[in-house]
Scaffold this motif. Structure first.
Motif, PDB file in Angstrom:
ATOM      1  N   TYR A 168       0.826  -1.197   0.000  1.00 21.47           N
ATOM      2  CA  TYR A 168       0.000   0.000   0.000  1.00 21.47           C
ATOM      3  C   TYR A 168       0.868   1.257   0.000  1.00 21.47           C
ATOM      4  O   TYR A 168       1.854   1.344   0.735  1.00 21.47           O
ATOM      5  N   THR A 169       0.469   2.238  -0.829  1.00 18.19           N
ATOM      6  CA  THR A 169       1.134   3.536  -0.882  1.00 18.19           C
ATOM      7  C   THR A 169       0.126   4.627  -0.559  1.00 18.19           C
ATOM      8  O   THR A 169      -0.996   4.624  -1.089  1.00 18.19           O
ATOM      9  N   TYR A 170       0.529   5.550   0.313  1.00 15.57           N
ATOM     10  CA  TYR A 170      -0.324   6.667   0.718  1.00 15.57           C
ATOM     11  C   TYR A 170       0.189   7.977   0.134  1.00 15.57           C
ATOM     12  O   TYR A 170       1.387   8.168  -0.064  1.00 15.57           O
ATOM     13  N   THR A 171      -0.750   8.875  -0.102  1.00 22.20           N
ATOM     14  CA  THR A 171      -0.453  10.290  -0.319  1.00 22.20           C
ATOM     15  C   THR A 171      -1.216  11.051   0.751  1.00 22.20           C
ATOM     16  O   THR A 171      -2.447  11.104   0.707  1.00 22.20           O
ATOM     17  N   GLY A 172      -0.496  11.578   1.720  1.00 24.04           N
ATOM     18  CA  GLY A 172      -1.178  12.134   2.884  1.00 24.04           C
ATOM     19  C   GLY A 172      -1.866  11.016   3.644  1.00 24.04           C
ATOM     20  O   GLY A 172      -1.238  10.015   4.010  1.00 24.04           O
ATOM     21  N   ASP A 173      -3.177  11.143   3.848  1.00 24.96           N
ATOM     22  CA  ASP A 173      -3.936  10.146   4.610  1.00 24.96           C
ATOM     23  C   ASP A 173      -4.862   9.312   3.737  1.00 24.96           C
ATOM     24  O   ASP A 173      -5.786   8.664   4.239  1.00 24.96           O
ATOM     25  N   VAL A 174      -4.636   9.303   2.431  1.00 22.98           N
ATOM     26  CA  VAL A 174      -5.448   8.459   1.552  1.00 22.98           C
ATOM     27  C   VAL A 174      -4.554   7.456   0.831  1.00 22.98           C
ATOM     28  O   VAL A 174      -3.389   7.739   0.525  1.00 22.98           O
ATOM     29  N   ILE A 175      -5.101   6.273   0.580  1.00 25.92           N
ATOM     30  CA  ILE A 175      -4.387   5.236  -0.146  1.00 25.92           C
ATOM     31  C   ILE A 175      -4.489   5.532  -1.638  1.00 25.92           C
ATOM     32  O   ILE A 175      -5.588   5.646  -2.179  1.00 25.92           O
ATOM     33  N   THR A 176      -3.361   5.678  -2.291  1.00 31.44           N
ATOM     34  CA  THR A 176      -3.352   6.031  -3.708  1.00 31.44           C
ATOM     35  C   THR A 176      -2.871   4.898  -4.612  1.00 31.44           C
ATOM     36  O   THR A 176      -3.050   4.976  -5.829  1.00 31.44           O
ATOM     37  N   LYS A 177      -2.285   3.841  -4.033  1.00 29.21           N
ATOM     38  CA  LYS A 177      -1.821   2.739  -4.878  1.00 29.21           C
ATOM     39  C   LYS A 177      -1.729   1.462  -4.059  1.00 29.21           C
ATOM     40  O   LYS A 177      -1.320   1.476  -2.911  1.00 29.21           O
ATOM     41  N   ILE A 178      -2.141   0.348  -4.687  1.00 25.03           N
ATOM     42  CA  ILE A 178      -1.929  -0.984  -4.127  1.00 25.03           C
ATOM     43  C   ILE A 178      -1.278  -1.830  -5.211  1.00 25.03           C
ATOM     44  O   ILE A 178      -1.866  -2.065  -6.268  1.00 25.03           O
ATOM     45  N   GLU A 179      -0.047  -2.270  -4.961  1.00 22.36           N
ATOM     46  CA  GLU A 179       0.666  -3.140  -5.885  1.00 22.36           C
ATOM     47  C   GLU A 179       0.530  -4.580  -5.396  1.00 22.36           C
ATOM     48  O   GLU A 179       0.833  -4.874  -4.234  1.00 22.36           O
ATOM     49  N   LYS A 180       0.081  -5.471  -6.270  1.00 21.71           N
ATOM     50  CA  LYS A 180      -0.206  -6.841  -5.893  1.00 21.71           C
ATOM     51  C   LYS A 180       0.820  -7.773  -6.537  1.00 21.71           C
ATOM     52  O   LYS A 180       0.953  -7.804  -7.758  1.00 21.71           O
ATOM     53  N   PHE A 181       1.517  -8.509  -5.680  1.00 20.19           N
ATOM     54  CA  PHE A 181       2.619  -9.358  -6.114  1.00 20.19           C
ATOM     55  C   PHE A 181       2.332 -10.828  -5.810  1.00 20.19           C
ATOM     56  O   PHE A 181       1.700 -11.148  -4.796  1.00 20.19           O
TER      57      PHE A 181
END
Length: 266
Positions: free
Chosen positions: A77-90
């Motif tokens: 999970y990647t955040y920008t501020g307090d919102v999740i902006t990306k989920i990379e699935k491996f």
């Protein structure tokens, strides 16, 4: 989360129980009110067992490392501020060895408006020219969505559309149409704490999760918890710790338990 097939659709968690588990100070039942979900252990009479393990930086989700049958996956999970902006699935291979490798399977990206409301959910897959995009439009307590499959050369194809009705920050109704079907779901809640209550940004992704996977034409996702409380739809019974967070849940049909859950917290 693994989907739960029930009467050709996916059931929605959970049915509130009047019982409550006893309190203890063990790692699986901490006494703190600011709990963060640590692990979900799932059992299914047909599909077997699966496990999800969550790690955090403060109250922000870093990774969901989870199994499906004998396969291992990692959602970053990647955040920008307090919102999740990306989920990379491996996909994870040779886990725990010097030869461990992670292969990117897909990437989910989320865009928000000035009010931190989700307005676009995009999924891309390596080596694929297909992009899945869902857009959201807000009008008071109603959220309208459209999901398209985009190609590099052909016109986009509409997969799903519908409306989500919200009251007091929780989803109370979903109306969704696809090429083959139209479904309506009504949601009610217990008065307990959602297992994701203290995870920063999770509530913003409910609109993306509840309508099912990008590109899946008929299934509705199973939702473990709402923004604050837990869904009580379906034939579920579960117990809570002293802080009113779920610790176990059983899904039953026709008197038989089909699916079980165990929750532990940090």
């Amino acid at each position: 989360m693994k989907k739960i097939l029930c009467l050709l659709s996916v059931s929605l968690l959970f049915l509130a129980s009047c019982s409550s588990s006893s309190d203890s100070s063990s790692p699986d039942n901490p006494s703190s009110q600011n709990l963060l979900l640590k692990k979900i252990v799932e059992g299914d009479v047909l599909l077997g067992g699966n496990e999800s393990n969550f790690t955090y930086n403060g109250n922000k989700l870093v990774e969901n490392r989870h199994t499906a049958d004998t396969d291992l996956f990692s959602d970053i999970y990647t955040y920008t501020g307090d919102v999740i902006t990306k989920i990379e699935k491996f996909g994870v291979y040779n886990a725990g060895t010097p030869d461990e490798t992670n292969d990117l399977l897909s990437t989910d990206e989320f865009q928000y408006n000035a009010n931190n409301q989700l307005v676009q959910f995009k999924t891309t897959t390596p080596d694929s020219d297909v992009i899945m995009i869902t857009t959201y439009t807000y009008n008071g307590n109603t959220v309208t969505f459209e999901q398209y499959k985009h190609y590099l050369t052909d016109a986009p194809v509409l997969l799903k559309s519908g409306t989500i009705t919200v009251q007091n920050g929780e989803i109370v109704q979903l109306h969704m149409s696809t090429e083959f079907d139209t479904v309506n779901y009504n949601y009610t809640y217990d008065a307990k704490n959602s297992i994701f209550k203290n995870v920063v940004g999770y509530d913003k992704l409910l609109y993306a999760t509840i309508i099912g996977k990008q590109g899946n034409l008929i299934m509705v996702d199973s939702i473990v918890g709402g923004s604050v409380h837990n869904f009580v739809n379906g034939e579920f019974q579960y117990t809570y710790n002293a802080n009113n967070y779920p610790v176990t849940a059983n899904q039953s049909m026709f008197g038989s338990v089909l699916h079980t859950f165990q929750f532990s917290y940090y």
